[in-house]
Design an enzyme around this catalytic site. Structure first.
Site, PDB file in Angstrom:
ATOM      1  N   ASP A  38     136.157 -45.053 -92.831  1.00  0.00           N
ATOM      2  CA  ASP A  38     136.422 -46.151 -91.905  1.00  0.00           C
ATOM      3  C   ASP A  38     135.622 -45.905 -90.624  1.00  0.00           C
ATOM      4  O   ASP A  38     135.580 -44.779 -90.111  1.00  0.00           O
ATOM      5  CB  ASP A  38     137.920 -46.225 -91.582  1.00  0.00           C
ATOM      6  CG  ASP A  38     138.274 -47.422 -90.716  1.00  0.00           C
ATOM      7  OD1 ASP A  38     138.455 -48.510 -91.277  1.00  0.00           O
ATOM      8  OD2 ASP A  38     138.354 -47.252 -89.484  1.00  0.00           O
ATOM      9  N   ASN A  51     131.831 -55.275 -81.803  1.00  0.00           N
ATOM     10  CA  ASN A  51     131.995 -56.728 -81.936  1.00  0.00           C
ATOM     11  C   ASN A  51     132.413 -57.364 -80.618  1.00  0.00           C
ATOM     12  O   ASN A  51     131.882 -58.411 -80.220  1.00  0.00           O
ATOM     13  CB  ASN A  51     133.046 -57.045 -83.012  1.00  0.00           C
ATOM     14  CG  ASN A  51     132.450 -57.040 -84.410  1.00  0.00           C
ATOM     15  OD1 ASN A  51     131.266 -57.318 -84.587  1.00  0.00           O
ATOM     16  ND2 ASN A  51     133.262 -56.716 -85.400  1.00  0.00           N
ATOM     17  N   HIS A  80     129.357 -60.571 -82.863  1.00  0.00           N
ATOM     18  CA  HIS A  80     129.444 -60.341 -84.304  1.00  0.00           C
ATOM     19  C   HIS A  80     128.074 -60.134 -84.955  1.00  0.00           C
ATOM     20  O   HIS A  80     127.969 -59.467 -85.988  1.00  0.00           O
ATOM     21  CB  HIS A  80     130.183 -61.497 -84.974  1.00  0.00           C
ATOM     22  CG  HIS A  80     131.647 -61.511 -84.664  1.00  0.00           C
ATOM     23  ND1 HIS A  80     132.542 -60.642 -85.242  1.00  0.00           N
ATOM     24  CD2 HIS A  80     132.379 -62.277 -83.803  1.00  0.00           C
ATOM     25  CE1 HIS A  80     133.755 -60.870 -84.778  1.00  0.00           C
ATOM     26  NE2 HIS A  80     133.691 -61.860 -83.891  1.00  0.00           N
ATOM     27  N   ASP A  85     127.370 -57.187 -87.505  1.00  0.00           N
ATOM     28  CA  ASP A  85     126.772 -57.316 -88.846  1.00  0.00           C
ATOM     29  C   ASP A  85     125.562 -56.401 -88.989  1.00  0.00           C
ATOM     30  O   ASP A  85     125.365 -55.773 -90.034  1.00  0.00           O
ATOM     31  CB  ASP A  85     126.354 -58.768 -89.084  1.00  0.00           C
ATOM     32  CG  ASP A  85     127.550 -59.698 -89.283  1.00  0.00           C
ATOM     33  OD1 ASP A  85     128.668 -59.183 -89.465  1.00  0.00           O
ATOM     34  OD2 ASP A  85     127.356 -60.929 -89.253  1.00  0.00           O
ATOM     35  N   ASP A  96     135.221 -52.971 -91.994  1.00  0.00           N
ATOM     36  CA  ASP A  96     134.470 -51.755 -91.682  1.00  0.00           C
ATOM     37  C   ASP A  96     134.997 -50.579 -92.501  1.00  0.00           C
ATOM     38  O   ASP A  96     134.952 -49.435 -92.067  1.00  0.00           O
ATOM     39  CB  ASP A  96     134.534 -51.452 -90.187  1.00  0.00           C
ATOM     40  CG  ASP A  96     135.963 -51.234 -89.686  1.00  0.00           C
ATOM     41  OD1 ASP A  96     136.911 -51.567 -90.438  1.00  0.00           O
ATOM     42  OD2 ASP A  96     136.142 -50.737 -88.560  1.00  0.00           O
ATOM     43  N   ARG A 113     127.962 -34.488 -93.231  1.00  0.00           N
ATOM     44  CA  ARG A 113     126.645 -35.099 -93.047  1.00  0.00           C
ATOM     45  C   ARG A 113     126.747 -36.606 -92.824  1.00  0.00           C
ATOM     46  O   ARG A 113     125.974 -37.191 -92.036  1.00  0.00           O
ATOM     47  CB  ARG A 113     125.752 -34.793 -94.251  1.00  0.00           C
ATOM     48  CG  ARG A 113     125.305 -33.327 -94.277  1.00  0.00           C
ATOM     49  CD  ARG A 113     124.268 -33.035 -95.336  1.00  0.00           C
ATOM     50  NE  ARG A 113     124.823 -33.054 -96.677  1.00  0.00           N
ATOM     51  CZ  ARG A 113     124.495 -33.936 -97.619  1.00  0.00           C
ATOM     52  NH1 ARG A 113     123.609 -34.888 -97.358  1.00  0.00           N
ATOM     53  NH2 ARG A 113     125.042 -33.867 -98.815  1.00  0.00           N
TER      54      ARG A 113
END
Length: 340
Positions: free
Chosen positions: A202, A210, A215, A219, A245, A266
């Site tokens: 997440d 945002n 937005h 994106d 997300d 990583r």
């Protein structure tokens, strides 16, 4: 009515019986139709004994002109003695040649016309206009054209089917797999009894991107995140976007905690690198919860997803930008590391 000249008679034969042969009383060919000459090439036709070119299959045991003349009006089955061994149909009629008996033999390919056209390079012009072979050739040509169109249509339909299926299994923004595709892949892996690691990732601070930059910037960040994650995994591994997300990663054949921890480390480091959009810098991080198929007695996908999700929330509560591998247990201090 005046008698037809010899030359006119032969010209008529060439037109209406292009596979004819006129045999002298000795059994030698003195005149051959243009199509028959094309079939016999490169051997000479005229001057050659008919039975040296053709083998009479039925009736059998005919070896000379006398035997041929005895077959007046009979249905003949023949084949070439050299070259392609196609079947020929034929009929023979005696000819009066200066008081001696010669013969006119008219040949056709019958059902083998399709193979003959291919092997001898024939066209519709090589057959009499009334020959049913021309109808077969037209039907063959029409069939070939229809089959080619059908093949093209099938290719287009198959391409459309694959494209629709791919679209149904793909997240349109990032090009990653979607939740529907993930479910199919997980079912297949469970049925195959494969080992795998499952990672729930997440993004941290994505809502701030945002809210601050819009937005469009969000994106763009998601697309960059997708590319960065793909650059760190193997071709056999899978990444699916399952929420705004949120991502789930599957690592095929993996059953080592240390290896999984290294990959998580990583990924977090790579995703913490700034993302530029329209001259502005967007900063995010990632929290990760993971588990291994080898930790369970049997593959329970619902439980594995729940455990990885619980590990993800533990990483969030630990300050984000870190990972937890389920079960935390005594080794929490080594699998839960602040890498931010």
């Amino acid at each position: 009515m005046s008698r037809v000249s010899h030359e006119a008679f032969l010209a008529v034969l060439d037109r209406i019986c292009p596979m004819h042969a006129v045999l002298a009383p000795t059994g030698h060919i003195v005149q051959a139709g243009p199509t028959l000459a094309k079939v016999i090439m490169p051997r000479a036709v005229t001057g050659t004994r008919f039975l040296d070119l053709f083998e009479l299959v039925r009736p059998a045991r005919v070896h000379d002109m006398t035997g041929l003349l005895a077959l007046d009006g009979a249905r003949l089955r023949l084949r070439l003695r050299a070259g392609p061994r196609h079947a020929f149909k034929g009929v023979l009629a005696p000819l009066d040649m200066a008081g001696e008996r010669g013969a006119l033999v008219n040949l056709s390919f019958g059902i083998s016309v399709i193979e003959a056209v291919r092997d001898f390079g024939l066209t519709g012009a090589d057959f009499a206009a009334t020959d049913l072979a021309t109808e077969m050739l037209y039907m063959l040509e029409a069939k070939s054209a229809a089959m080619e169109e059908s093949r093209k249509l099938n290719l287009r339909l198959e391409g459309a089917r694959i494209a629709a299926q791919e679209q149904a299994f793909t997240d349109t923004l990032t090009g990653l797999k979607n939740r529907r595709a993930l479910d199919h892949i997980l079912d297949r892996m469970v049925q195959g009894g494969e080992d795998f690691a499952l990672m729930h990732l997440d993004l941290d601070y994505f809502k701030r991107v945002n809210d601050t930059h819009g937005h469009a910037a969000g994106d763009h960040v998601l697309q960059v995140v997708a590319r960065r994650m793909l650059s760190l995994i193997r071709p056999s591994d899978v990444i699916a976007r399952v929420g705004g997300d949120e991502f789930i990663l599957l690592f095929v054949g993996s059953n080592a905690r240390d290896w999984l921890a290294d990959v998580a480390h990583r990924l977090i480091r790579r995703l913490e690198e700034p993302v530029e959009h329209d001259g502005r810098i967007c900063r995010i991080s990632a929290s990760i919860g993971a588990t291994l198929r080898s930790l369970y007695d049997h593959a329970d996908i619902a439980r594995m997803l729940a455990d990885s999700d619980q590990a993800l929330y533990a990483a969030k509560e630990a300050g984000r930008g870190c990972y937890v591998i389920h079960p935390p247990g005594p080794e929490t201090r080594t699998t839960l590391r602040d890498v931010g």
